[in-house]
Design a protein around this motif. Structure first.
Motif, PDB file in Angstrom:
ATOM      1  N   LYS C  14       0.759  -1.242   0.014  1.00  0.00           N
ATOM      2  CA  LYS C  14      -0.090   0.082   0.139  1.00  0.00           C
ATOM      3  C   LYS C  14       0.760   1.293  -0.046  1.00  0.00           C
ATOM      4  O   LYS C  14       1.837   1.253   0.646  1.00  0.00           O
ATOM      5  N   GLN C  26      -4.013   7.455  -2.778  1.00  0.00           N
ATOM      6  CA  GLN C  26      -3.713   6.053  -2.261  1.00  0.00           C
ATOM      7  C   GLN C  26      -3.683   5.009  -3.185  1.00  0.00           C
ATOM      8  O   GLN C  26      -4.621   5.217  -4.300  1.00  0.00           O
ATOM      9  N   ASN C  27      -2.773   3.973  -3.118  1.00  0.00           N
ATOM     10  CA  ASN C  27      -2.673   3.057  -4.262  1.00  0.00           C
ATOM     11  C   ASN C  27      -2.261   1.420  -3.422  1.00  0.00           C
ATOM     12  O   ASN C  27      -1.506   1.464  -2.454  1.00  0.00           O
ATOM     13  N   GLY C 215      -6.622  -5.783   5.898  1.00  0.00           N
ATOM     14  CA  GLY C 215      -7.485  -6.157   4.924  1.00  0.00           C
ATOM     15  C   GLY C 215      -8.622  -6.786   5.255  1.00  0.00           C
ATOM     16  O   GLY C 215      -9.784  -6.854   4.870  1.00  0.00           O
ATOM     17  N   ARG C 218     -12.123  -5.765   6.064  1.00  0.00           N
ATOM     18  CA  ARG C 218     -13.405  -5.722   5.284  1.00  0.00           C
ATOM     19  C   ARG C 218     -14.277  -7.083   5.141  1.00  0.00           C
ATOM     20  O   ARG C 218     -15.081  -7.087   4.407  1.00  0.00           O
ATOM     21  N   LYS C 238     -13.021   3.403   6.722  1.00  0.00           N
ATOM     22  CA  LYS C 238     -13.700   3.312   5.335  1.00  0.00           C
ATOM     23  C   LYS C 238     -12.726   2.429   4.467  1.00  0.00           C
ATOM     24  O   LYS C 238     -13.128   1.633   3.638  1.00  0.00           O
ATOM     25  N   GLU C 239     -11.437   2.793   4.476  1.00  0.00           N
ATOM     26  CA  GLU C 239     -10.349   1.970   3.745  1.00  0.00           C
ATOM     27  C   GLU C 239      -9.379   1.354   4.797  1.00  0.00           C
ATOM     28  O   GLU C 239      -8.199   2.025   5.023  1.00  0.00           O
ATOM     29  N   GLU C 241      -7.099  -0.908   4.926  1.00  0.00           N
ATOM     30  CA  GLU C 241      -5.928  -1.299   4.405  1.00  0.00           C
ATOM     31  C   GLU C 241      -4.758  -0.314   4.479  1.00  0.00           C
ATOM     32  O   GLU C 241      -3.571  -0.654   4.621  1.00  0.00           O
ATOM     33  N   PHE C 242      -5.259   0.946   4.487  1.00  0.00           N
ATOM     34  CA  PHE C 242      -4.326   2.003   4.378  1.00  0.00           C
ATOM     35  C   PHE C 242      -3.681   2.697   5.739  1.00  0.00           C
ATOM     36  O   PHE C 242      -2.884   3.591   5.834  1.00  0.00           O
TER      37      PHE C 242
END
Lengths: 102, 299, 254
Positions: C14, C26-27, C215, C218, C238-239, C241-242
């Motif tokens: 990440k 972000q990626n 991860g 989720r 909300k995300e 992983e980051f």
């Protein structure tokens, strides 16, 4: 006999050792363990012994890392665990004491 | 859905199980024996039956365990008796051991593998044995015993698949190499590779797949895997401590790829077996059966 | 100031770009053998989304299991440190952080100023992390997403005795033969992971607000099991992983 109950996996070694020469089968270890890890019965690994002996409950042997966590809070030094304290002959010992690894 | 699972299973059977075996000791007239005992070891992968006459090995069999433990026990016994003229009712006392020990309907008593392997190795390898390593299908045991085969220390790992027969089965299946060829092939490499680094079998399998993809020859991957297995088992042994003589029982004892690397890792000699190493538990059970039968007679 | 954070996870990498503490882009990409190249690739992807180039970035922080080998980063942050920092930045009320990734699970207890009081880790064993659901979902032939969702439809709790992901697979095959529903099997797996994670969380101590990141946050099935075991409702970003990458970028700014 030094009976080592527990396991070793990728994350570490988790054994409770019961010295069956020292254990007198009194059962004082049963009550203090919050996770009911101990039982008293005939020695399953020495069929010729007649006196009862303590052992770790079969269903609990594969989960000791997690079961013993409440008595081994991370980052805090623990001098004596409830099971060790209760055992007057000093037959019980643990192979690991701290959850904190790094 | 079920078909897919069954297909994978069929493939497994071909690669990871040791061949079955059976034997009768020549020159024993069992009808003259004063006590006939039987040991049954129902393991997760294979089941053994051992018949002893007056505490001497008379016949044995080693078969694959089926879905049903009582039936597997019965099948192993029937095969051991085959051609001997002995019938199940001629046996005075039977002891069950192994993973399915409580499911041997014709046994008078169930005893743990720990006690039985110590007794069995003491009989098979002789009283000089002090350390026994038994690596079965789903567990690994290290036992230290005295000259009578009485257990002094033991530790058993049946929680984690790493360092058990199951860990080998996974690689045999992944690479489609029969388990009896793994040892030989693992030495057919230019130089010994470093061991696979993951302990956990799930991660080690992924690592082995990665090594293959990166161009490692199959034998080299096997060598790296066997070495990791030897290291892993070696660590467990060191926890119990090594004392001479050192003997191995169970299926893994037949895998020289692990046995030789383990001997090197611990810098020890491992006693060479002159029999099927998988019968040690059942031999111990049959010996306990004799002691228990005699104890009962005295009562 | 513009900083970047890279989180080298065991399954994914990440990257985030932060400007004065605000997330610009972000990626996330899958990991592979060439860690250094992939780290760069993840970062370049994030930069592209932010319409920036590498020269705009003042500092780069890196964290994760393989973080030591990234030469272009100028700050290395421990996973525990990055998790706590990222979590507290987004959710200041949080005192306990649970991070469940593909190969590791950890529980962290921290103070309001981000100091780490205690932490517990399960590593190098698939049974306490995402890999377990992955192999089990394969065994009952569902995607990981389906596996997570179907778990919520379970009508009964079945204990999974095996404590090893490999042995659990044979147990699951047995359950399939016994005609156990996929929902009940999925729940049994999530309950198993949850039992191990919540034991760790209890050990470090549960604060009023517990944040679940990584991860596996989720996975709705695992979240349901965790909420039940911990007797509370975990907060989820909300995300999720980051958070580690954000923590690394924040540390790089200091």
């Amino acid at each position: 006999m030094l009976a080592n109950y527990g396991y070793k996996d990728g994350s570490g070694e988790y054994f409770i050792t019961i010295d069956t020469e020292k254990c007198n089968g009194c059962g004082a270890c049963i009550e203090p363990c919050p996770e009911h890890c101990f039982q008293i019965g005939s020695d399953e690994n020495d069929p010729l012994r007649d006196e009862p002996v303590a052992a770790v409950v079969p269903g609990q042997r594969q989960k000791l890392k997690y079961l013993c966590m409440p008595c081994k809070p991370a980052g805090r030094a623990v001098n004596k665990l409830p099971c060790e304290e209760a055992c007057t002959p000093g037959a019980i010992s643990h192979s690991w004491y701290h959850v904190l690894q790094r | 859905m079920t078909t897919g699972t069954e297909k994978r299973k069929e493939k497994k059977v071909e690669y990871w199980k040791w061949p079955e075996s059976r034997s009768t000791t020549p020159g024993i007239d069992w009808t003259k024996a004063s006590i006939i005992t039987c040991g049954i070891d129902v393991g997760s992968v294979s089941s053994q039956a051992v018949i002893m006459t007056d505490g001497k090995l008379f016949a044995y069999s080693s078969r694959r365990t089926g879905y049903n433990s009582p039936e597997s026990a019965r099948n192993a016994l029937n095969w051991a008796l085959e051609g001997t003229g002995m019938k199940p009712e001629d046996i005075h006392y039977t002891v069950g051991t192994g993973y399915g020990r409580v499911n041997v309907p014709f046994a008078q008593r169930a005893i743990t593998e720990i006690a039985c392997h110590a007794r069995g190795a003491n009989y098979l390898y002789g009283p000089s044995v002090r350390t026994i390593l038994d690596v079965g299908g789903q567990d690994c045991k290290v036992i230290r015993c005295d000259e009578r085969g009485k257990v002094e220390t033991f530790l058993m790992n049946d929680k984690c698949a790493a360092g058990t027969g199951r860990g080998m089965e996974i690689i045999a299946d992944l690479l489609s190499v029969p388990v009896q060829d793994i040892g030989r092939l693992s030495f057919e490499v230019d130089e010994e590779p470093p061991p696979v680094s993951s302990t956990c079998t799930i991660f080690a399998k992924a690592e082995a797949t990665g090594l293959l993809e990166s161009g490692w020859p199959l034998n080299r991957v096997l060598a790296a895997y066997c070495r990791a297995m030897a290291h892993r088992i070696g660590e467990l042994i060191l926890r119990a401590g090594v004392a001479k003589d050192f003997a191995m029982t169970g299926g893994m004892a037949k895998n020289e790829g692990v046995v030789k690397r383990l001997a090197k890792e611990l810098n020890i000699d491992i006693l060479p077996p002159s029999f099927d190493t998988q019968i040690a538990g059942a031999v111990g059970a049959a010996l306990f059966a004799k002691v228990l039968a005699e104890k009962e007679q005295k009562k | 100031m513009i900083t970047a954070g890279i989180d080298m996870g065991s399954a994914t990498i990440k990257a985030v770009i932060l400007k004065d503490g605000k997330v610009l882009a972000q990626n996330i990409i899958d990991t592979g053998r060439e860690k250094e190249k992939l780290a760069k690739e993840a970062l370049d992807g994030a930069l592209k989304k932010a319409k920036l180039s590498l020269s705009d970035v003042e500092h780069i922080g890196v964290t994760g299991v393989g973080y030591k080998i990234i030469p272009f980063a100028d700050k290395q942050v421990t996973v525990v440190g990055a998790d706590a920092k990222g979590a507290l930045y987004l959710f200041p009320s949080v005192r306990t952080v649970i991070d469940i990734g593909a190969e590791e699970g950890r529980a962290i207890k921290c103070t309001p100023d981000g100091r780490i009081v205690d932490f517990a880790i399960n590593e190098k064993c698939a049974a306490g992390a995402g890999s377990f659901t992955e192999s089990m979902s394969r065994a009952i032939e569902l995607s990981v997403q389906e596996f997570a969702k179907v778990s919520l439809e379970s009508t009964q709790s079945i204990p999974l005795n095996a404590q090893c992901a490999v042995f659990a697979e044979s147990e699951v095959v047995g359950l399939i033969h016994a005609k156990t529903s996929k929902a009940d099997i999925a729940r049994a797996v999530h309950d198993g992971i949850s039992a191990r994670i919540s034991a760790m969380a209890r050990t470090v101590g549960l604060g009023k607000d517990v944040l679940l990141i990584g991860g596996m946050a989720r996975n709705v099935g695992l979240v349901a099991s965790l909420n039940k075991d911990l007797e509370l409702e975990v907060m989820i970003p909300k995300e999720p992983e980051f958070i580690g990458a954000i923590g690394a970028a924040l540390s790089a700014a200091e």
